[in-house]
Motif scaffolding. Sequence first.
Motif, PDB file in Angstrom:
ATOM      1  N   SER A  94       3.200 -41.766 -50.584  1.00 57.34           N
ATOM      2  CA  SER A  94       4.023 -41.518 -51.777  1.00 57.34           C
ATOM      3  C   SER A  94       4.090 -40.030 -52.094  1.00 57.34           C
ATOM      4  CB  SER A  94       3.450 -42.269 -52.984  1.00 57.34           C
ATOM      5  OG  SER A  94       3.412 -43.657 -52.735  1.00 57.34           O
TER       6      SER A  94
ATOM      7  N   ILE B 153       7.322 -37.458 -52.124  1.00 60.59           N
ATOM      8  CA  ILE B 153       7.676 -36.567 -53.241  1.00 60.59           C
ATOM      9  C   ILE B 153       7.774 -35.129 -52.721  1.00 60.59           C
ATOM     10  CG2 ILE B 153       6.881 -35.595 -55.445  1.00 60.59           C
ATOM     11  CD1 ILE B 153       5.633 -38.378 -56.039  1.00 60.59           C
TER      12      ILE B 153
ATOM     13  N   ALA C 157      10.928 -34.716 -50.785  1.00 58.21           N
ATOM     14  CA  ALA C 157      12.091 -34.648 -51.682  1.00 58.21           C
ATOM     15  C   ALA C 157      12.274 -33.237 -52.221  1.00 58.21           C
ATOM     16  CB  ALA C 157      11.932 -35.654 -52.822  1.00 58.21           C
TER      17      ALA C 157
ATOM     18  N   TYR D  57      13.200 -30.788 -48.961  1.00 53.51           N
ATOM     19  CA  TYR D  57      14.582 -30.905 -48.505  1.00 53.51           C
ATOM     20  C   TYR D  57      15.568 -30.686 -49.647  1.00 53.51           C
ATOM     21  CZ  TYR D  57      18.466 -32.276 -45.524  1.00 53.51           C
ATOM     22  OH  TYR D  57      19.632 -32.274 -44.804  1.00 53.51           O
ATOM     23  N   GLY D  58      15.209 -31.146 -50.845  1.00 56.67           N
ATOM     24  CA  GLY D  58      16.090 -30.948 -51.998  1.00 56.67           C
ATOM     25  C   GLY D  58      16.354 -29.474 -52.258  1.00 56.67           C
ATOM     26  N   THR D  59      15.297 -28.645 -52.217  1.00 57.82           N
ATOM     27  CA  THR D  59      15.491 -27.221 -52.502  1.00 57.82           C
ATOM     28  C   THR D  59      16.079 -26.478 -51.296  1.00 57.82           C
ATOM     29  OG1 THR D  59      13.174 -26.819 -51.914  1.00 57.82           O
ATOM     30  CG2 THR D  59      13.665 -27.068 -54.251  1.00 57.82           C
TER      31      THR D  59
ATOM     32  N   VAL E 287      13.179 -35.690 -41.329  1.00 61.11           N
ATOM     33  CA  VAL E 287      13.059 -36.848 -42.229  1.00 61.11           C
ATOM     34  C   VAL E 287      13.312 -38.151 -41.464  1.00 61.11           C
ATOM     35  CG1 VAL E 287      14.047 -37.988 -44.251  1.00 61.11           C
ATOM     36  CG2 VAL E 287      13.676 -35.511 -44.283  1.00 61.11           C
ATOM     37  N   PHE E 288      14.380 -38.178 -40.651  1.00 63.42           N
ATOM     38  CA  PHE E 288      14.708 -39.388 -39.876  1.00 63.42           C
ATOM     39  C   PHE E 288      13.550 -39.775 -38.955  1.00 63.42           C
ATOM     40  CE2 PHE E 288      18.998 -41.276 -39.889  1.00 63.42           C
ATOM     41  CZ  PHE E 288      19.544 -40.582 -40.949  1.00 63.42           C
TER      42      PHE E 288
ATOM     43  N   ARG F  31      10.522 -41.287 -40.627  1.00 60.76           N
ATOM     44  CA  ARG F  31      10.667 -42.707 -40.958  1.00 60.76           C
ATOM     45  C   ARG F  31      10.535 -43.581 -39.707  1.00 60.76           C
ATOM     46  NH1 ARG F  31       9.885 -46.896 -44.113  1.00 60.76           N
ATOM     47  NH2 ARG F  31       8.054 -46.173 -43.027  1.00 60.76           N
TER      48      ARG F  31
ATOM     49  N   GLN G 217      16.870 -46.721 -44.053  1.00 60.38           N
ATOM     50  CA  GLN G 217      15.751 -46.172 -44.829  1.00 60.38           C
ATOM     51  C   GLN G 217      15.735 -44.643 -44.779  1.00 60.38           C
ATOM     52  OE1 GLN G 217      12.101 -48.052 -43.591  1.00 60.38           O
ATOM     53  NE2 GLN G 217      12.582 -49.955 -44.658  1.00 60.38           N
ATOM     54  N   SER G 218      16.087 -44.078 -43.607  1.00 55.44           N
ATOM     55  CA  SER G 218      16.138 -42.609 -43.490  1.00 55.44           C
ATOM     56  C   SER G 218      17.223 -42.039 -44.400  1.00 55.44           C
ATOM     57  CB  SER G 218      16.401 -42.200 -42.040  1.00 55.44           C
ATOM     58  OG  SER G 218      15.396 -42.695 -41.188  1.00 55.44           O
ATOM     59  N   ILE G 219      18.395 -42.677 -44.413  1.00 54.23           N
ATOM     60  CA  ILE G 219      19.472 -42.216 -45.297  1.00 54.23           C
ATOM     61  C   ILE G 219      19.027 -42.342 -46.757  1.00 54.23           C
ATOM     62  CG2 ILE G 219      21.868 -42.650 -46.050  1.00 54.23           C
ATOM     63  CD1 ILE G 219      22.356 -43.755 -43.169  1.00 54.23           C
TER      64      ILE G 219
ATOM     65  N   ILE H  81      16.897 -39.346 -47.500  1.00 52.52           N
ATOM     66  CA  ILE H  81      17.724 -38.139 -47.664  1.00 52.52           C
ATOM     67  C   ILE H  81      18.367 -38.151 -49.059  1.00 52.52           C
ATOM     68  CG2 ILE H  81      19.786 -36.903 -46.843  1.00 52.52           C
ATOM     69  CD1 ILE H  81      17.688 -36.587 -44.795  1.00 52.52           C
TER      70      ILE H  81
ATOM     71  N   ILE I  94      17.201 -39.634 -51.685  1.00 55.48           N
ATOM     72  CA  ILE I  94      16.124 -39.364 -52.657  1.00 55.48           C
ATOM     73  C   ILE I  94      15.936 -37.857 -52.810  1.00 55.48           C
ATOM     74  CG2 ILE I  94      13.608 -39.477 -53.017  1.00 55.48           C
ATOM     75  CD1 ILE I  94      13.659 -42.244 -51.667  1.00 55.48           C
ATOM     76  N   THR I  95      15.980 -37.132 -51.672  1.00 57.44           N
ATOM     77  CA  THR I  95      15.766 -35.681 -51.743  1.00 57.44           C
ATOM     78  C   THR I  95      16.877 -35.018 -52.554  1.00 57.44           C
ATOM     79  OG1 THR I  95      16.977 -35.051 -49.735  1.00 57.44           O
ATOM     80  CG2 THR I  95      14.690 -35.711 -49.447  1.00 57.44           C
TER      81      THR I  95
ATOM     82  N   PHE J 142      16.287 -36.224 -56.336  1.00 51.32           N
ATOM     83  CA  PHE J 142      15.099 -35.647 -56.944  1.00 51.32           C
ATOM     84  C   PHE J 142      15.178 -34.119 -56.978  1.00 51.32           C
ATOM     85  CE2 PHE J 142      10.522 -34.422 -57.045  1.00 51.32           C
ATOM     86  CZ  PHE J 142      10.224 -34.994 -58.258  1.00 51.32           C
ATOM     87  N   GLY J 143      15.732 -33.522 -55.924  1.00 52.40           N
ATOM     88  CA  GLY J 143      15.899 -32.072 -55.917  1.00 52.40           C
ATOM     89  C   GLY J 143      16.778 -31.614 -57.069  1.00 52.40           C
TER      90      GLY J 143
ATOM     91  N   LEU K 262      15.012 -32.236 -60.418  1.00 47.71           N
ATOM     92  CA  LEU K 262      13.949 -31.264 -60.657  1.00 47.71           C
ATOM     93  C   LEU K 262      14.533 -29.938 -61.148  1.00 47.71           C
ATOM     94  CD1 LEU K 262      10.829 -30.866 -60.260  1.00 47.71           C
ATOM     95  CD2 LEU K 262      11.392 -29.810 -58.073  1.00 47.71           C
TER      96      LEU K 262
ATOM     97  N   CYS L 199       9.125 -39.360 -60.172  1.00 46.93           N
ATOM     98  CA  CYS L 199       7.955 -39.435 -59.283  1.00 46.93           C
ATOM     99  C   CYS L 199       7.411 -40.857 -59.212  1.00 46.93           C
ATOM    100  CB  CYS L 199       6.850 -38.484 -59.753  1.00 46.93           C
ATOM    101  SG  CYS L 199       7.221 -36.749 -59.467  1.00 46.93           S
TER     102      CYS L 199
ATOM    103  N   ILE M   4       9.569 -42.988 -57.022  1.00 49.04           N
ATOM    104  CA  ILE M   4       9.312 -42.772 -55.592  1.00 49.04           C
ATOM    105  C   ILE M   4       8.033 -43.494 -55.165  1.00 49.04           C
ATOM    106  CG2 ILE M   4       8.682 -41.019 -53.872  1.00 49.04           C
ATOM    107  CD1 ILE M   4      10.559 -39.068 -55.344  1.00 49.04           C
ATOM    108  N   ILE M   5       6.983 -43.390 -56.010  1.00 48.88           N
ATOM    109  CA  ILE M   5       5.716 -44.056 -55.686  1.00 48.88           C
ATOM    110  C   ILE M   5       5.923 -45.571 -55.605  1.00 48.88           C
ATOM    111  CG2 ILE M   5       3.370 -44.518 -56.521  1.00 48.88           C
ATOM    112  CD1 ILE M   5       3.484 -41.648 -57.795  1.00 48.88           C
TER     113      ILE M   5
ATOM    114  N   ARG N  94       7.593 -46.672 -52.377  1.00 49.87           N
ATOM    115  CA  ARG N  94       6.702 -46.728 -51.215  1.00 49.87           C
ATOM    116  C   ARG N  94       5.759 -47.935 -51.284  1.00 49.87           C
ATOM    117  NH1 ARG N  94       5.914 -46.207 -46.093  1.00 49.87           N
ATOM    118  NH2 ARG N  94       7.287 -47.874 -46.678  1.00 49.87           N
ATOM    119  N   TRP N  95       5.379 -48.312 -52.534  1.00 49.46           N
ATOM    120  CA  TRP N  95       4.420 -49.413 -52.711  1.00 49.46           C
ATOM    121  C   TRP N  95       5.041 -50.784 -52.509  1.00 49.46           C
ATOM    122  CZ3 TRP N  95      -0.847 -49.844 -53.457  1.00 49.46           C
ATOM    123  CH2 TRP N  95      -1.550 -48.633 -53.510  1.00 49.46           C
TER     124      TRP N  95
ATOM    125  N   TYR O 242       3.786 -52.527 -49.653  1.00 46.18           N
ATOM    126  CA  TYR O 242       2.366 -52.886 -49.611  1.00 46.18           C
ATOM    127  C   TYR O 242       1.975 -53.968 -50.604  1.00 46.18           C
ATOM    128  CZ  TYR O 242       1.731 -48.730 -46.743  1.00 46.18           C
ATOM    129  OH  TYR O 242       1.810 -47.803 -45.749  1.00 46.18           O
TER     130      TYR O 242
END
Lengths: 162, 162
Positions: free
Chosen positions: A31, A35, A38, A41-43, A153-154, A157, B30-32, B35, B37-38, B41-42, B45, B149, B152-153, B156-157, B160
């Motif tokens: 996780s 983050i 993110a 790559y985001g920045t 990133v790809f 995963r 999942q990879s897309i 991307i 997410i970045t 979130f970018g 932020l 954040c 995102i956590i 991922r969970w 699980y």
Amino acid sequence: MDIQPLLQAVQDTSVATLIRESGSAFPMLESVHVIGIAIVYGTIAVVDLRLLGVTAHRRGALKLIQDLLPYTWVAFVTCVITGLLMFCANGTTYVQNTAFLFKMGLLMLAGINMAVFHLGAFRRIAEWDTQLPPPRQARVAGFSSLLLWAGVVFLGRWIAFL
Amino acid sequence: MSSSLIIAWIYASPLSTAIRDILWVIPTVQSIHIIAITVLFGSALISDLRLAGVFASDEPLRGVVRRYYPWMRNALIVLLCTGLVMIIAEPDRVLVNSTFWLKMALVVTAFSMTWLLRRPLMRPASHAGSDDASRPVKALAWLSIGLWCVVIICGRWIAYTI
């Protein structure tokens, strides 16, 4: 040189064992890794797009890079730390994972691409700071960076699927 | 009762079967997703830190927020689409998962907050003067970074938890 005995020794340490066997350590590391990704790559994408000529919140490219690079670095270090901890837990299998190996290769290429930019076009940034579109060298660096980091990133995963 | 019927129906549908049978679809989607997410979130932020007054505070607030909001909205659309593909592929794992529903509630909360904080800033300024956010808005901007954040956590969970 056989790296497996070393990786096995690392994997047998108590920290590595804890990460592997505790139910929550690994997903928590993943996780934080996501983050970090993110933010990295985001920045970086904001800077890369600016190098391609897509303006962000700053008129000048230099100010934008100075704004964002500290965040990129802190997040990248976070990714390296969480990544290393995950690697310690299962190193012997990761080094046999094609996606992992290619990911490391792309990371290196992304680093080289960044070094080339910093030693080249970035040194003359005062000349093209507010110029649109930026010079060819900067555009090539931005485009390569966008692709290389997306590849990282790809492949990251894909590690779980091979 | 009825929800398990719906899940069984989705699972048996030709689309769901096809997504599972073509092995590269899930990791690619999942990879897309990551991307996107970045990008979300970018952008979150950068503009939330500007709202909080700790990033690029010499740039007008409206300009920063208006620059990044479309990227957030478009990334959210990509996230919903790729997320939907994952739900269709494995409804038996996702739709019964409490972490998934917690994540959805948090996504709705976080994006509503994003929109409420930015809506007053999306129109051009009617008067000049200080455009610094008020104290409650600054606090909410920090809160929304924290919420993303947790989203995102949770994401991922899902893999699980049951």
